[in-house]
Design an enzyme around this catalytic site. Structure first.
Site, PDB file in Angstrom:
ATOM      1  N   CYS A   1       0.814  -1.221   0.000  1.00 37.58           N
ATOM      2  CA  CYS A   1       0.000   0.000   0.000  1.00 37.58           C
ATOM      3  C   CYS A   1       0.843   1.264   0.000  1.00 37.58           C
ATOM      4  CB  CYS A   1      -0.915   0.009   1.216  1.00 37.58           C
ATOM      5  SG  CYS A   1      -2.059  -1.377   1.229  1.00 37.58           S
TER       6      CYS A   1
ATOM      7  N   CYS B   1     -14.081   0.472   6.589  1.00 40.78           N
ATOM      8  CA  CYS B   1     -13.033  -0.192   5.802  1.00 40.78           C
ATOM      9  C   CYS B   1     -12.930   0.539   4.471  1.00 40.78           C
ATOM     10  CB  CYS B   1     -13.404  -1.651   5.536  1.00 40.78           C
ATOM     11  SG  CYS B   1     -13.784  -2.582   7.037  1.00 40.78           S
TER      12      CYS B   1
ATOM     13  N   HIS C   1      -9.025   3.672  -2.342  1.00 41.48           N
ATOM     14  CA  HIS C   1      -7.645   3.210  -2.136  1.00 41.48           C
ATOM     15  C   HIS C   1      -7.146   2.347  -3.302  1.00 41.48           C
ATOM     16  CE1 HIS C   1      -4.008   1.885  -0.376  1.00 41.48           C
ATOM     17  NE2 HIS C   1      -4.439   0.871   0.326  1.00 41.48           N
TER      18      HIS C   1
END
Lengths: 381, 381
Positions: free
Chosen positions: B85, B203, B326
Site C-alpha cells: 500500500c 473499511c 484506495h
C-alpha cells in the site's frame, strides 16, 4: 572522503533449485553476502530487492520485506524493484543513491528469480502488441540485429558463434555457472536454429538463482576489510527513436558514456567486463557500445581472442548469461558479484590477472530490442 | 541551497475507470502533473513508477517504461516499484534520493492501480501462511487492534465510527473522491459488520486511480513558479517484534520520529495531515503515533472535532482512503498531491486555511498488521 563501496558479495549457483522457494534462494544469497561483509545483519540500514516474475507466477508481493525480516535486517527502508532483465542492477543504483544521498550508510541489494517451473514457456511480455503477434518475440529481434550486423560489417556466423564458445569455456571454470561443459564452434553452429542466424547455444538459458551485495559509505565503508569502490552506477532507459538502428544501440552507448564520464575512466582502463550477452550478437554490439573496439569490429574482436580470459579485455569470465544462466532479477547483481570477486583476486581458475578496474553492464530490452533499462557500473580497487 | 521540491502535481479522480487500461490512467495523471509543473516532459530526467497488482492481474511488466516513453520522458533512469500500500510513497522517497544524491535534477513519481476488475476478491497476500488460513486476513487484524484499543483505553464504537463520518464528509467536498455522499454516525454503525467492531463503512474501498508528482532540485526547482519544499521523505519498515503490541505501532512511531527529526519540526507545527486510514482504527492509531494526541486519546481527538476541516489539525481532508478510495499504488502519491494542493491554497471547498506545513503518512501492513513499509513525508511552503 570515502565514497560508496561494495563490502560484501554472495552468490547462489545458478541452475535448477527445484526444492527452494524464491524466498529461500534469496535468503541464502543474502546470508553469504552478509557473512562476507563481516557485519551483523542488524547493522544493515536498508534493503533493495529485485525480482521480475514473483508476482506474475506465484502471486508474491513485498517479498523483500519477508526475506530481509527473516535475515534480521529490519526497521530500515525496503523497496521491491522490477526493471525487466536489469532489475538487479537497477536495485544496485537505488542502493547507491540512498547512500550517496546520505539517507543511509549501508544497504543490501538482493536479486532473485525462480523461473524453472513447469509451463513457463515464452515470457509473455508484450503479448498483446502487434509486433509480438506478428512474430517479433525477443529472439527474433536479436536475429534481425545479427542479420543487419552481417550485412553492414561482414560479421560471420563463426564470429557470432565464438561468443558462445568463449562464454561456455569461461563457465566451465566457474562453479556457480549453470553450464559446466564447454562447447565447440561446430556444436554451437549446429545446435537447433532459434531465430536465424542465432542457434540455441547463442541464446541464454533461463535459470533459478540469487545474488546479493552489501554496500556501504562513510564510516562503515572505511571500517570494511576489503571494500571495492563504486566509481559509477548509471541507470538509463531508451530514447525509443524510430526507425531503430539495429546495429548502433543508442541507449547502450549513452549508458556507457555516462558511466565513463562519472568514473573519469575510459574503455582502455578496463581490466574486465561483464556484459549482457542475452544472445551472441548482443555481446558483439555491447563491445562496440562500450568502446572496446571500433563500430562494426565486434565480430573480429571476439575472433582475435581479445575478450577471452587472458586476452586484452576479458568479457564475461563468469560465463555470462549464455554460460552462467539468466535468472532475470539475479543477473544484474551477479555480474557485479563477479567484478567484486575478480577485483579481490578471489576468482580462482577464472581469475583475471591483476584486475584493478571492472565494468558491469546489464540491459532489459523490449521486443524491438530497444532498452527498457540499461545499467552500467564501474568498480575499482 | 535549494532543496528538493515538488513542482507539479496531478490526480485522476479515484473510482471505476472501466474503459481505461492501467497505462491509460497513469499517462493521464502524469500529463496533468507535467502540465502543472509547466515544463516539457523531455526536461524530466528520471521516472519512478509505482504499482502493486499489474504483474499479478494482467502480466504487465516494466509498465513505467511504456508510460514514460509515451509521454516523451525518455532516456533517463526509470524504475518500477512495488511496496504494498506504500508503493507510491516509496517511489517518492526514491525520487527524492536520486535528486538529493545529485544523480538527476528532476524526476516524475507516478502511482497507478487498476483493481476494479471482475473476480478480484480478497487480495491473496499471505494466502499460504498459517495465520491467514486461520482467518487473520487484513480486516481481521485491524478488528483485533480496535478491540484492544477499546479494552485498554475505553475508546467507543462511536469514536471509531466518527473517523468515517469525518472522512466521508471531507470526500463529499473533493471532486476527485470515489464517495461523494456523506454518511451519518448511524449509517456507519449500522453498515454490515466486516471484522468486529469494524463495519463496512470503516473499511476503505478499492478503486482504480492514478496520481503523479514532478520533483526537482537545483536550478530546476529554483526556476519553478510554485515549488513546495520537501522537508523529509522517510521510508522505514517493521521491526517484526513479537508479541505485537496491537495499540502501540512501533514502525509507525519510528517513521514519524525520523521525519520530524529530519524536518526539524514537531506535531504542533502541522497544519494538516494525510494518513493511511485503511480502517477507522488505523487513523486513530496514526494520530497517536504522529503525536497529535497522547497515547490512547485518539478516539477522543476525533470526537472533539480536532481532526476535521476547521479543527486544530485537520486529518484526511481529501477524504482519506475511506472516502477517496484506495487504489494501492496510487494512494501514497495522491496523499502528497493533496498536501501540495493545500499548501498552494488551491483546495477549494476543502481548503485548510493558511496551511503552511503538511504531513503525508502511508503504510503497507501485513496480516499481523505490522508495517511492511511506512512512509512519512513532510512538506512546507
Amino acid at each position: 572522503m570515502t565514497g560508496v563501496c561494495v563490502i560484501g558479495a554472495g552468490l547462489l549457483p545458478f541452475g535448477r533449485h527445484e526444492d527452494s522457494l524464491l524466498a529461500d534462494m534469496a535468503i541464502e544469497a543474502a546470508f553469504l553476502a552478509i557473512r562476507d561483509a563481516g557485519i551483523a545483519p542488524q547493522a544493515i540500514e536498508a534493503g533493495f530487492f529485485a525480482n521480475v516474475l514473483g508476482g506474475l507466477l506465484f502471486g508474491d508481493l513485498t517479498v523483500g520485506q519477508s526475506v530481509f525480516a527473516d535475515l534480521g535486517i529490519t526497521g530500515g527502508p525496503v523497496v521491491n524493484v522490477e526493471n525487466a532483465c536489469a532489475s538487479g542492477s537497477s536495485a544496485f543504483t537505488l542502493a547507491y543513491n540512498a547512500i550517496a544521498a546520505g539517507e543511509v550508510e549501508s544497504a543490501i541489494v538482493l536479486g532473485a528469480e525462480k523461473m524453472c517451473v513447469p509451463g513457463l514457456g515464452l515470457l509473455n511480455s508484450g503479448k498483446n502488441e502487434l509486433e509480438t503477434r506478428l512474430g517479433l518475440v525477443t529472439p527474433a529481434s536479436f536475429g534481425l540485429r545479427a542479420q543487419r550486423h552481417i550485412h553492414e560489417f561482414g560479421t560471420t556466423l563463426e564470429q557470432l558463434a565464438l561468443v558462445s564458445v568463449k562464454n561456455r569455456a569461461h563457465a566451465a571454470a566457474n562453479p556457480h555457472a549453470l553450464f559446466r561443459d564447454p562447447v565447440t564452434l561446430d556444436e554451437v553452429l549446429n545446435s537447433p536454429m532459434i531465430a536465424d542466424p542465432l542457434t540455441r547455444y547463442q541464446c541464454c538459458p533461463v535459470a533459478d538463482g540469487a545474488a546479493a551485495l552489501v554496500l556501504a559509505g562513510g564510516k562503515t565503508a572505511a571500517a570494511a576489510r576489503r571494500a571495492i569502490n563504486i566509481d559509477a552506477a548509471i541507470l538509463c532507459s531508451g530514447s525509443y527513436q524510430t526507425p531503430v538502428d539495429l546495429v548502433r544501440w543508442e541507449t547502450d552507448r549513452r549508458g556507457c558514456e555516462l558511466a565513463y564520464k562519472k568514473a573519469g575512466l575510459g574503455p582502455d582502463d578496463l581490466d574486465l567486463v561483464e556484459c549482457h550477452d542475452a544472445f551472441s550478437i548482443a555481446e558483439i554490439l555491447h563491445y562496440e557500445a562500450l568502446g572496446l573496439c571500433a563500430e562494426g569490429d565486434g565480430g573480429r574482436l571476439v575472433a582475435e581472442g581479445a575478450t577471452r580470459l587472458g586476452g586484452r579485455v576479458p568479457v564475461n569470465v563468469s560465463g555470462g548469461l549464455i554460460g552462467r544462466g539468466h535468472p532475470l532479477g539475479a543477473t544484474g547483481v551477479a555480474q557485479i558479484v563477479e567484478i567484486v570477486t575478480q577485483l579481490r583476486g578471489e576468482a580462482g581458475a577464472r581469475q583475471v590477472e591483476n584486475a584493478r578496474v571492472g565494468l558491469a553492464h546489464c540491459m532489459g530490452a523490449d521486443r524491438q530490442g530497444d532498452a527498457r533499462a540499461c545499467t552500467v557500473a564501474i568498480l575499482s580497487r
